[in-house]
Scaffold this active site. Structure first.
Site, PDB file in Angstrom:
ATOM      1  N   TRP A 101       0.810  -1.217   0.000  1.00  0.00           N
ATOM      2  CA  TRP A 101       0.000   0.000   0.000  1.00  0.00           C
ATOM      3  C   TRP A 101       0.839   1.260   0.000  1.00  0.00           C
ATOM      4  O   TRP A 101       0.527   2.216  -0.721  1.00  0.00           O
ATOM      5  CB  TRP A 101      -1.005  -0.026   1.161  1.00  0.00           C
ATOM      6  CG  TRP A 101      -2.027  -1.091   0.920  1.00  0.00           C
ATOM      7  CD1 TRP A 101      -2.181  -2.245   1.613  1.00  0.00           C
ATOM      8  CD2 TRP A 101      -2.996  -1.120  -0.141  1.00  0.00           C
ATOM      9  NE1 TRP A 101      -3.194  -2.988   1.051  1.00  0.00           N
ATOM     10  CE2 TRP A 101      -3.717  -2.327  -0.021  1.00  0.00           C
ATOM     11  CE3 TRP A 101      -3.339  -0.257  -1.183  1.00  0.00           C
ATOM     12  CZ2 TRP A 101      -4.745  -2.696  -0.893  1.00  0.00           C
ATOM     13  CZ3 TRP A 101      -4.358  -0.612  -2.054  1.00  0.00           C
ATOM     14  CH2 TRP A 101      -5.052  -1.811  -1.904  1.00  0.00           C
ATOM     15  N   ASP A 169      -1.307   6.575   6.467  1.00  0.00           N
ATOM     16  CA  ASP A 169      -2.409   5.738   5.982  1.00  0.00           C
ATOM     17  C   ASP A 169      -2.718   4.747   7.104  1.00  0.00           C
ATOM     18  O   ASP A 169      -1.926   3.848   7.382  1.00  0.00           O
ATOM     19  CB  ASP A 169      -1.970   5.018   4.702  1.00  0.00           C
ATOM     20  CG  ASP A 169      -3.016   4.036   4.188  1.00  0.00           C
ATOM     21  OD1 ASP A 169      -4.060   3.866   4.852  1.00  0.00           O
ATOM     22  OD2 ASP A 169      -2.784   3.444   3.114  1.00  0.00           O
ATOM     23  N   LYS A 193     -12.644  -1.721   7.227  1.00  0.00           N
ATOM     24  CA  LYS A 193     -11.972  -2.672   8.132  1.00  0.00           C
ATOM     25  C   LYS A 193     -12.535  -2.477   9.547  1.00  0.00           C
ATOM     26  O   LYS A 193     -13.429  -3.221   9.936  1.00  0.00           O
ATOM     27  CB  LYS A 193     -10.452  -2.503   8.098  1.00  0.00           C
ATOM     28  CG  LYS A 193      -9.829  -2.967   6.759  1.00  0.00           C
ATOM     29  CD  LYS A 193      -9.287  -1.840   6.010  1.00  0.00           C
ATOM     30  CE  LYS A 193      -8.443  -2.108   4.786  1.00  0.00           C
ATOM     31  NZ  LYS A 193      -8.679  -3.196   3.904  1.00  0.00           N
TER      32      LYS A 193
HETATM   33  C1  LIG Z   1      -3.362   0.112   4.124  1.00  0.00           C
HETATM   34  C2  LIG Z   1      -4.282   0.310   2.956  1.00  0.00           C
HETATM   35  N1  LIG Z   1      -4.196   1.442   2.238  1.00  0.00           N
HETATM   36  C3  LIG Z   1      -4.988   1.670   1.181  1.00  0.00           C
HETATM   37  C4  LIG Z   1      -5.934   0.743   0.779  1.00  0.00           C
HETATM   38  C5  LIG Z   1      -6.806   1.034  -0.382  1.00  0.00           C
HETATM   39  O1  LIG Z   1      -8.091   1.285   0.098  1.00  0.00           O
HETATM   40  P1  LIG Z   1      -9.338   1.546  -0.808  1.00  0.00           P
HETATM   41  O2  LIG Z   1      -9.714   0.257  -1.429  1.00  0.00           O
HETATM   42  O3  LIG Z   1     -10.363   2.060   0.174  1.00  0.00           O
HETATM   43  O4  LIG Z   1      -8.978   2.572  -1.828  1.00  0.00           O
HETATM   44  C6  LIG Z   1      -6.062  -0.455   1.495  1.00  0.00           C
HETATM   45  C7  LIG Z   1      -7.048  -1.467   1.097  1.00  0.00           C
HETATM   46  O5  LIG Z   1      -7.137  -2.547   1.603  1.00  0.00           O
HETATM   47  C8  LIG Z   1      -5.222  -0.669   2.610  1.00  0.00           C
HETATM   48  O6  LIG Z   1      -5.312  -1.795   3.320  1.00  0.00           O
END
Ligand SMILES: Cc1ncc(COP(=O)(O)O)c(C=O)c1O
Length: 357
Positions: A101, A169, A193
């Site tokens: 991520w 994040d 989550k």
């Molecule tokens: C740590 C993290 N950042 C970003 C994301 C991306 O999230 P989204 O699908 O809400 O764009 C996720 C998705 O699982 C994630 O776990």
């Protein structure tokens, strides 16, 4: 019958919360319609929206010099909205890359502004949380990192030490335990989550940091415009907001984040201790950097992977497949997964080893 759901996200939601929503579905607050069918400007929805926001603020003890925004677009949208707003002055964004991520955040951000990877654990397959060296604050717009890497199961248990504005994040770790908000300039999290249904993205931003926002952007891309409009610049995801509000009340009712901290550490240590106690399974992450929310593990004989998934599913343990990029298994054990679920998982893993080991 509901089963034990270890999905990484969208993830398990507490059953009482779901039942309450079920009871209210057809006739919400006696308005004669569901919450999804009324105006977001109605007094009934306005009350739910502001209560949810206030409960979230209370749970995380967010100080008044921070804005709390309920946005859309997922955490992914923040990968570009952030640099559009705060990297418009020519300075690069510093990125720590500790898993998929934070790697994506850098890749997407680099389409908007210049970026610099200032620490990375790519050299060891993202199995540890890399330390960042001292950086000259004047040279960068901000420092971005992921507090918890959902796929690799790697976490920073303390924010990185830096003099740069810190952006985190927290998609897969927010509300799992108390945090010191004042260590951060900007926090964002996709809801699906620990917060509630997908569709909502929560931002916690220091007002002092928002002053640097790019005022040339359209309103929908500006955090201050969302703040001025109480996160209702346009129609928000009303059902996700409503249900998240119920999750916040459930968290408060159980004693808030101190309770969840204790539960989550107990759940994670129980599972890691078991994994470490056998040769049959293993977790590759540096012990001090292991996630309390996402526990990846491998079976040494990977030819057993598909049998494990088939048999665990039949035993009522859902979604244990690891992310396709790392393989193996992963148990996501968010707030709504009780210790009983962990004990069932371990009992199954023991039985599986006895049968196939
Ligand atoms: C740590 C993290 N950042 C970003 C994301 C991306 O999230 P989204 O699908 O809400 O764009 C996720 C998705 O699982 C994630 O776990």
């Amino acid at each position: 019958m509901r089963k034990w759901n270890f999905c990484a996200g969208p993830a398990v939601i507490n059953e009482e919360v779901l039942k309450e929503a079920q009871e209210e579905l057809l006739n919400w607050k006696n308005v004669g319609a569901s919450v999804m069918e009324v105006s977001h400007r109605s007094k009934e929805f306005d009350q739910v929206a502001s209560e949810a926001r206030q409960d979230f603020i209370d749970i995380l003890k967010i100080p008044e010099n921070y804005e709390v925004l309920f946005l859309q677009g997922g955490a992914t949208f923040q990968f570009s909205m952030l640099p559009m707003n705060f990297a418009h002055n020519g300075k690069p964004v510093a990125h720590i890359v500790s898993g998929t991520w934070s790697e994506k955040a850098e890749a997407e951000g680099s389409k908007i502004s210049s970026t610099e990877v200032v620490a990375s654990s790519a050299d060891h397959n993202f199995t540890y949380a890399p330390e960042v060296q001292e950086l000259n604050a004047g040279n960068y717009a901000y420092l971005h990192y992921a507090a918890n890497e959902t796929i690799h199961g790697v976490a920073y248990h303390q924010p990185p030490v830096s003099t740069l504005p810190l952006v985190s994040d927290m998609s897969s770790v927010i509300l799992s335990e108390p945090i010191n908000i004042e260590s951060f300039d900007f926090i964002y999290a996709g809801a699906q989550k620990n917060i509630g249904p997908a569709g909502l993205t929560i931002v916690i931003a220091k007002k002092e940091f928002l002053v640097n926002e790019n005022d040339k952007l359209p309103n929908i891309l500006r955090y201050t415009k969302h703040a001025e409009n109480d996160s209702m610049l346009n129609t928000p995801p009303t059902f996700a907001w409503y249900l998240s509000g119920k999750v916040f009340k459930w968290i408060k009712g159980l004693g808030g984040l101190d309770y969840f901290k204790e539960q989550n550490h107990l759940k994670a240590s129980t599972l890691y201790n078991y994994i470490d106690s056998t040769e049959f399974y293993s977790n590759p992450v540096n012990k001090s950097d292991r996630s309390i929310m996402n526990v990846p593990f491998i079976i040494h004989d990977s030819s057993l992977d598909s049998i494990f998934l088939e048999e665990s599913k039949a035993a009522g343990l859902l979604n244990l497949k690891g992310h396709r990029s790392v393989g193996g298994m992963r148990a996501s054990i968010y707030n709504a997964m009780p210790i009983e679920g962990i004990n069932e998982l371990i009992a199954f893993m023991k039985e599986f080893e006895a049968k196939h080991g």
